[in-house]
Write a protein that holds these residues in place. Structure first.
Motif, mmCIF file in Angstrom:
data_model
loop_
_atom_site.group_PDB
_atom_site.id
_atom_site.type_symbol
_atom_site.label_atom_id
_atom_site.label_comp_id
_atom_site.label_asym_id
_atom_site.label_seq_id
_atom_site.Cartn_x
_atom_site.Cartn_y
_atom_site.Cartn_z
ATOM 1 N N VAL A 44 0.678 -1.091 0.336
ATOM 2 C CA VAL A 44 0.546 -0.059 -0.076
ATOM 3 C C VAL A 44 1.146 1.380 -0.013
ATOM 4 C CG1 VAL A 44 -1.511 1.121 1.403
ATOM 5 C CG2 VAL A 44 -1.683 -0.831 1.440
ATOM 6 N N VAL A 80 0.806 5.234 0.887
ATOM 7 C CA VAL A 80 0.023 6.810 0.900
ATOM 8 C C VAL A 80 1.233 7.896 0.476
ATOM 9 C CG1 VAL A 80 -0.159 8.326 2.926
ATOM 10 C CG2 VAL A 80 -0.434 5.088 2.806
ATOM 11 N N ARG A 132 -7.899 10.251 1.771
ATOM 12 C CA ARG A 132 -9.353 9.048 1.982
ATOM 13 C C ARG A 132 -8.390 7.909 0.431
ATOM 14 N NH1 ARG A 132 -10.741 10.269 -3.795
ATOM 15 N NH2 ARG A 132 -9.803 12.810 -3.985
ATOM 16 N N TRP A 133 -9.105 6.996 -0.431
ATOM 17 C CA TRP A 133 -8.421 6.181 -0.832
ATOM 18 C C TRP A 133 -8.452 6.490 -2.371
ATOM 19 C CZ3 TRP A 133 -5.677 1.395 0.097
ATOM 20 C CH2 TRP A 133 -6.361 0.942 1.349
ATOM 21 N N GLU A 173 -7.216 4.752 -5.054
ATOM 22 C CA GLU A 173 -7.477 3.887 -5.606
ATOM 23 C C GLU A 173 -7.285 2.516 -5.394
ATOM 24 O OE1 GLU A 173 -4.029 2.205 -8.823
ATOM 25 O OE2 GLU A 173 -4.000 4.097 -9.053
ATOM 26 N N PRO A 174 -7.196 1.486 -5.499
ATOM 27 C CA PRO A 174 -6.632 -0.408 -4.355
ATOM 28 C C PRO A 174 -5.234 0.177 -4.367
ATOM 29 C CG PRO A 174 -8.270 -1.135 -6.301
ATOM 30 C CD PRO A 174 -8.050 0.352 -6.519
ATOM 31 N N ILE A 233 -4.138 5.591 -1.275
ATOM 32 C CA ILE A 233 -3.798 6.308 -0.367
ATOM 33 C C ILE A 233 -3.502 7.853 -0.031
ATOM 34 C CG2 ILE A 233 -4.432 6.870 2.193
ATOM 35 C CD1 ILE A 233 -4.380 3.904 3.198
ATOM 36 N N LEU A 266 -8.314 4.214 7.722
ATOM 37 C CA LEU A 266 -8.530 3.129 6.385
ATOM 38 C C LEU A 266 -7.596 2.078 5.813
ATOM 39 C CD1 LEU A 266 -7.932 7.107 4.111
ATOM 40 C CD2 LEU A 266 -10.610 5.681 4.429
ATOM 41 N N SER A 280 -11.650 -1.151 3.365
ATOM 42 C CA SER A 280 -11.839 0.194 1.775
ATOM 43 C C SER A 280 -11.440 -0.736 0.878
ATOM 44 C CB SER A 280 -12.400 1.777 2.299
ATOM 45 O OG SER A 280 -12.615 1.751 2.722
ATOM 46 N N TRP A 281 -10.274 -1.062 -0.318
ATOM 47 C CA TRP A 281 -10.269 -1.368 -1.154
ATOM 48 C C TRP A 281 -8.567 -2.280 -0.657
ATOM 49 C CZ3 TRP A 281 -9.940 3.699 -3.530
ATOM 50 C CH2 TRP A 281 -11.009 3.369 -4.534
#
Length: 313
Positions: A157, A159, A277-278, A280-281, A284, A307, A312-313
């Motif tokens: 992920v 950020v 916020r997210w 996209e997958p 963040i 998050l 969420s994703w």
């Protein structure tokens, strides 16, 4: 998890994620003009509030309550004397009424005797805090390293927390996050000069905002605000205006030394509300904090961990 941006927001996010058990890395371009490096360090959501920014003010009030514990957890001292928001004209005082009861000139001078004769009154916010931004950056990085946060390692992920440069890192942020230029000064106390004020001083001088934040051995004075892109020049006019208004409020600074004049870039968003916020997958955003990056750092870090945990994703 890879955090792109090593300012106060990025490092706070990295620290919170590491404390939550995530494997974290941080990458940063190291610009001397990053907002976190040249910030004033005020933690003052109400006295710093602007009309139309009620959502940001509410977030700031939540964040302020988090700051004592946040600072203690990384060993950073806070300035706890509060803020004096003062004005030099009747219109200035009217603009300060949102922050609390307006005190007379005599009452504000009882709190801060070094205020100049042009100050007509103001508002005392004893609950406001302030922090040395450069000490904060060092402490955050030290705390991150102690928890195993690494540099420049890819993560599942990402950020994006690169402040004013975030708009260059993802299509969804392009044209949304923009640099807002600000000039800021550091003044060093000299022998024989009056000592720095005990309070953070926020002032309106005939409608022009200026702030003076005490530091060990001096003051930070700021800050101009321009829509000028990534212009890194410190302008003569900017320095002149800051010193003129600061000296009107606190005449004793005329005996201080001008130790530094810097340009930093705030991360502006269309409505000055942070973008957390997210996108996209796997991506963040944690950016767009404008004037409130230091204040909102622990709040934003908590949101980002939420998050991540919410998936969420």
């Amino acid at each position: 998890m890879a955090v792109r941006g090593g300012g106060v927001i990025g490092l706070s996010v990295a620290l919170a994620a590491a404390r939550a058990g995530y494997s974290v890395s941080v990458s940063d371009a190291g610009s001397p003009h990053a907002g976190s490096r040249v910030a004033g360090g005020m933690l003052a959501p109400v006295t710093e509030a602007w009309p139309g920014e009620e959502a940001v003010t509410a977030q700031g009030v939540e964040a302020l309550a988090m700051w004592p514990g946040f600072a203690a957890s990384i060993g950073v001292p806070l300035f706890t004397a509060g803020t004096l928001a003062v004005g030099t004209q009747p219109g200035d005082l009217a603009d300060l009424r949102h922050a609390g009861e307006v005190l007379t000139s005599r009452e504000v001078r009882a709190l801060e005797p070094s205020l100049g004769p042009a100050v007509r009154g103001g508002v005392h916010a004893p609950g406001d805090l302030a922090v040395d931004n450069r000490l904060l950056l060092s402490a955050l990085w030290k705390a991150c390293v102690e928890l195993g946060v690494q540099s420049d390692v890819d993560g599942r992920v990402e950020v994006i927390a690169a402040g004013a440069w975030s708009g260059e890192l993802h299509p969804a942020l392009r044209g949304v996050i923009r640099p807002v230029k600000g000039e800021i000064l550091r003044l060093a106390h000299r022998p024989g000069a009056l000592p720095p004020p005990k309070h953070t001083i926020r002032a309106l001088v005939s409608g022009r905002p200026v702030y003076l934040v005490p530091r060990a051995g001096g003051l930070v004075v700021g800050a101009t605000q321009y829509e000028a892109g990534f212009d890194t020049d410190v302008s003569v006019a900017g320095v002149r205006d800051l010193l003129r208004d600061a000296e009107t409020v606190l005449p004793g600074i005329a005996e201080y030394a001008l130790a530094e004049a810097s340009v930093g870039f705030r991360a502006g968003s269309p409505d000055n509300v942070p973008v957390v916020r997210w996108l996209e997958p796997g991506v963040i955003a944690a950016t767009g904090h404008h004037r409130n990056g230091l204040l909102l750092a622990p709040h934003t870090a908590r949101l980002v961990v939420g998050l991540l945990e919410g998936g969420s994703w």
